[in-house]
Design an enzyme around this catalytic site. Structure first.
Site, PDB file in Angstrom:
ATOM      1  N   ASP A 222       0.907  -1.295  -0.056  1.00  0.00           N
ATOM      2  CA  ASP A 222       0.000  -0.132   0.141  1.00  0.00           C
ATOM      3  C   ASP A 222       0.867   1.221  -0.157  1.00  0.00           C
ATOM      4  O   ASP A 222       1.861   1.225   0.857  1.00  0.00           O
ATOM      5  CB  ASP A 222      -0.753  -0.079   1.256  1.00  0.00           C
ATOM      6  CG  ASP A 222      -2.317   1.238   1.214  1.00  0.00           C
ATOM      7  OD1 ASP A 222      -2.783   1.042   0.259  1.00  0.00           O
ATOM      8  OD2 ASP A 222      -1.956   1.731   2.205  1.00  0.00           O
TER       9      ASP A 222
ATOM     10  N   GLU B  40      14.480 -15.603   0.390  1.00  0.00           N
ATOM     11  CA  GLU B  40      14.867 -16.662   1.341  1.00  0.00           C
ATOM     12  C   GLU B  40      13.762 -17.720   1.520  1.00  0.00           C
ATOM     13  O   GLU B  40      14.132 -19.048   1.804  1.00  0.00           O
ATOM     14  CB  GLU B  40      15.068 -16.119   2.606  1.00  0.00           C
ATOM     15  CG  GLU B  40      16.185 -15.103   2.976  1.00  0.00           C
ATOM     16  CD  GLU B  40      15.978 -14.690   4.472  1.00  0.00           C
ATOM     17  OE1 GLU B  40      15.350 -15.259   5.270  1.00  0.00           O
ATOM     18  OE2 GLU B  40      16.506 -13.496   4.502  1.00  0.00           O
TER      19      GLU B  40
HETATM   20  C1  GLC Z   1      -4.480   2.741  -0.620  1.00  0.00           C
HETATM   21  C2  GLC Z   1      -5.280   2.201  -0.536  1.00  0.00           C
HETATM   22  C3  GLC Z   1      -6.679   2.933  -0.018  1.00  0.00           C
HETATM   23  C4  GLC Z   1      -6.406   3.611   1.279  1.00  0.00           C
HETATM   24  C5  GLC Z   1      -5.137   4.257   1.230  1.00  0.00           C
HETATM   25  C6  GLC Z   1      -4.493   4.578   2.763  1.00  0.00           C
HETATM   26  O1  GLC Z   1      -4.361   3.765  -1.578  1.00  0.00           O
HETATM   27  O2  GLC Z   1      -5.575   1.362  -1.526  1.00  0.00           O
HETATM   28  O3  GLC Z   1      -7.727   2.430  -0.257  1.00  0.00           O
HETATM   29  O4  GLC Z   1      -7.297   4.161   1.653  1.00  0.00           O
HETATM   30  O5  GLC Z   1      -3.979   3.701   0.404  1.00  0.00           O
HETATM   31  O6  GLC Z   1      -4.052   3.371   3.266  1.00  0.00           O
END
Ligand code: GLC
Ligand code: CA
Length: 601
Positions: free
Chosen positions: A246, A313
């Site tokens: 993310d 790993e």
């Molecule tokens: C990313 C996710 C989104 C979230 C953001 C904060 O973009 O896809 O849904 O709100 O990160 O974590």
């Protein structure tokens, strides 16, 4: 409207622009299905999807013919941002089940030869994470505070935020601790903390690029780095096949956190409208990239190099997928250099307008830039952060603010046009070499809910903008499995955490299985052909005669010709072609507007 008539010669492929890939790791040509757990299938009837719900529907995914599943977060979380606010990276939220439910889901997937990718959220934690709670209880300058981005405020009393950054969800990116939350300021008198803070600066501020419940972690802190390597190992040991990372472009901030007045929103603003404008960027950019001192800093790459070695790993091919809103594509390619991540989402493709020339450009540049670093190109049209492509393509103006949700007061999409174009776009995407992402429900042709009442909205971006941004709830509506059943079969009760639009009954999975011409059957057929013809590892050549066409995108991959007609007039196909799959019906041997076909010439 003049019909264009093609001869067999017109379909001849030119010189290859992308070479076939030797068969290698599974993720190089995988079709990966995104499960958004709270909206996929509800096992226990509380109206929220869960892991037992996913396990019970694995046969749907197997039948569809995907190779892998990426699950959005299911970790312990107060759910302020639908689980992208993680309070415990090593446990399942009770809303979704238990670790035993996870293991069962993983085993069920592996038995069916489906890989499992989990979501890792390293840019920020929840404010309920034990580390943040410790940071609140500790003094400025302490080790506990240093795991996050705490700063004194500006101004003599410290009551101005440390810089002018805005949150991606709207409003300031800094929140100041209340005096009661900050032990160093409880009495209003500044005690000496030994932290070298001069003057009475009052309570500190912390950075959150998203909601105030999502404090950004400090990736300069070795403890943070060590913790996330341990979290990777926790899930690798359990048997996961990879991680979707993310905000992969956001973890490292420019030194000194300089002010920035540019745009920060992730999916709004400058996304282009359809245009044949000769001035459209030749690098395939659409405006989808984030810039500024909080994004795409060179320092992030060191983190991915270390994660690459952790994954290496482990036995089997485990992968890291970057969610990085970075443009141009040559900058994105840096995330998937040979010793870093394995794939990156292609948001330039997702945000490209429905325009033949623009699509050819983004496809060509994507292949070139990823080939240059030896990574597979990925393709994606929908996910849980953007308006579904069946709705997006039904809007008179594609792009702009509407990527981040459509409200009842906005111009409404033309559902039939949207679905027609969405199917054509999907069939083009699945004909491209590399790896493709499918968001749950797009195989049913689902639109967004484009008229959700304010009372049911939950996306923090709706609240942080006082409703100016509708937010992303519309693409997160619970799936319809059984048309006309309570909740359209989402679970054993009629509860659904968001209301489904009326259109979902007819689009339910059971109304499409085995039905010729249904969107589900189009996806299933295309995925079966993609596998049989080895399209994912195929080379690509443009169909030369159509390479400059304002209306048609045409290319050949692994012996299959993919032809998409985006123009107003039908394109007459040569007599002797073999049609493998089409996104809509051919009319008198012609490919109508907004239709894609796969042919063997
Ligand atoms: C990313 C996710 C989104 C979230 C953001 C904060 O973009 O896809 O849904 O709100 O990160 O974590
Ligand atoms: Ca449930």
């Amino acid at each position: 409207m003049t019909r264009t008539a093609l001869t067999a010669d017109d379909l001849a492929a030119g010189a290859p622009v992308h070479s076939p890939a030797a068969s290698g790791e599974w993720w190089r040509d995988a079709v990966i299905y995104q499960v958004y757990p709270r909206s996929f299938a509800d096992g226990n009837g509380d109206g929220i999807g869960d892991l037992p719900g996913v396990t019970a529907r694995l046969d749907h995914l197997k039948g569809l013919g995907v190779d892998a599943v990426w699950l959005s977060p299911f970790y312990r979380s107060p759910q302020k941002d639908a689980g992208y606010d993680v309070a415990d990276y090593r446990d399942i939220d009770p809303l979704f089940g238990t670790l035993a439910d996870f293991d069962e889901m993983l085993e069920g997937a592996h038995e069916r030869d489906l890989k499992i990718i989990v979501d890792l959220v390293p840019n920020h934690s929840s404010d309920q994470h034990v580390w943040f709670q410790e940071a609140l209880a500790a003094a400025p300058g302490s080790a506990a505070r240093d795991r996050y981005m705490f700063r004194d405020g500006r101004g003599p009393a410290g009551d101005e935020p440390p810089n002018n950054w805005q949150s991606i969800f709207g409003g300031p990116a800094w929140t100041r601790l209340a005096p009661g939350d900050d032990p160093s300021t409880g009495s209003g008198q500044r005690p000496s903390t030994g932290s070298g803070r001069g003057g009475d600066k009052g309570p500190q501020w912390y950075l959150h690029m998203f909601d105030s419940s999502q404090p950004d972690l400090n990736w300069d802190n070795p403890e943070v780095r060590a913790e996330f390597e341990a979290v990777l190992r926790f899930w690798l040991d359990r048997g996961v096949d990879g991680f979707r990372v993310d905000v992969a472009h956001g973890m490292v901030k420019a030194p000194g956190l300089p002010d920035w007045s540019g745009e920060v929103s992730m999916v709004e603003g400058t996304v282009d409208e359809p245009t044949t404008d000769p001035g459209a960027p030749e690098d395939g950019s659409t405006g989808a990239g984030n810039s500024g001192p909080m994004f795409d800093q060179d320092g992030v790459h060191e983190i991915y190099r270390s994660w690459h070695s952790v994954l290496a790993e482990y036995p089997g091919d485990r992968c890291l997928v970057a969610e990085a809103w970075v443009e141009p594509l040559s900058r994105l390619a840096r995330y998937v250099r040979p010793d870093e991540m394995h794939q990156a989402f292609n948001f330039s493709f997702l945000t490209a307008p429905w325009d033949a020339a623009r699509l050819r450009t983004v496809v060509g540049v994507s292949l070139d830039t990823m080939d240059a670093v030896g990574a597979p190109t990925t393709w994606v049209l929908s996910n849980h952060d953007v308006v579904r492509h069946a709705s997006r393509f039904g809007l008179a103006e594609i792009g702009g603010r509407q990527l981040n949700g459509i409200a009842a007061t906005d111009p409404q999409p033309d559902a039939a046009l949207g679905l027609r174009r969405a199917r054509a776009a999907t069939l083009m995407m699945l004909g491209l070499p590399g790896s493709a992402y499918v968001y749950q429900g797009e195989e049913l042709g689902l639109p967004d809910h484009t008229a959700l009442p304010a009372e049911v909205r939950q996306d923090p971006s709706f609240f942080r903008t006082d409703g100016a941004e509708p937010g992303r709830d519309g693409c997160r509506v619970p799936l319809p499995w059984v048309g006309g059943a309570p909740g359209n079969g989402f679970g054993p009760t009629d509860k659904t955490w968001l209301p489904q639009p009326d259109a979902y009954a007819d689009l339910a999975a059971d109304r499409q299985y085995g039905v010729a011409g249904s969107t589900y059957e189009m996806y299933r057929t295309a995925l079966e052909l993609r596998r049989a013809e080895k399209i994912g590892t195929g080379g690509l050549a443009w169909v030369d005669a159509l390479a400059g066409s304002p209306d048609v995108v045409a290319f050949q991959v692994a012996g299959v010709v993919v032809l998409a007609n985006l123009g107003g007039a039908p394109v007459v196909l040569p007599d002797d072609v073999d049609v493998l799959v089409a996104s809509g019906e051919l009319v008198d041997g012609a490919l109508p507007t907004d239709t894609t076909v796969w042919l063997r010439a």
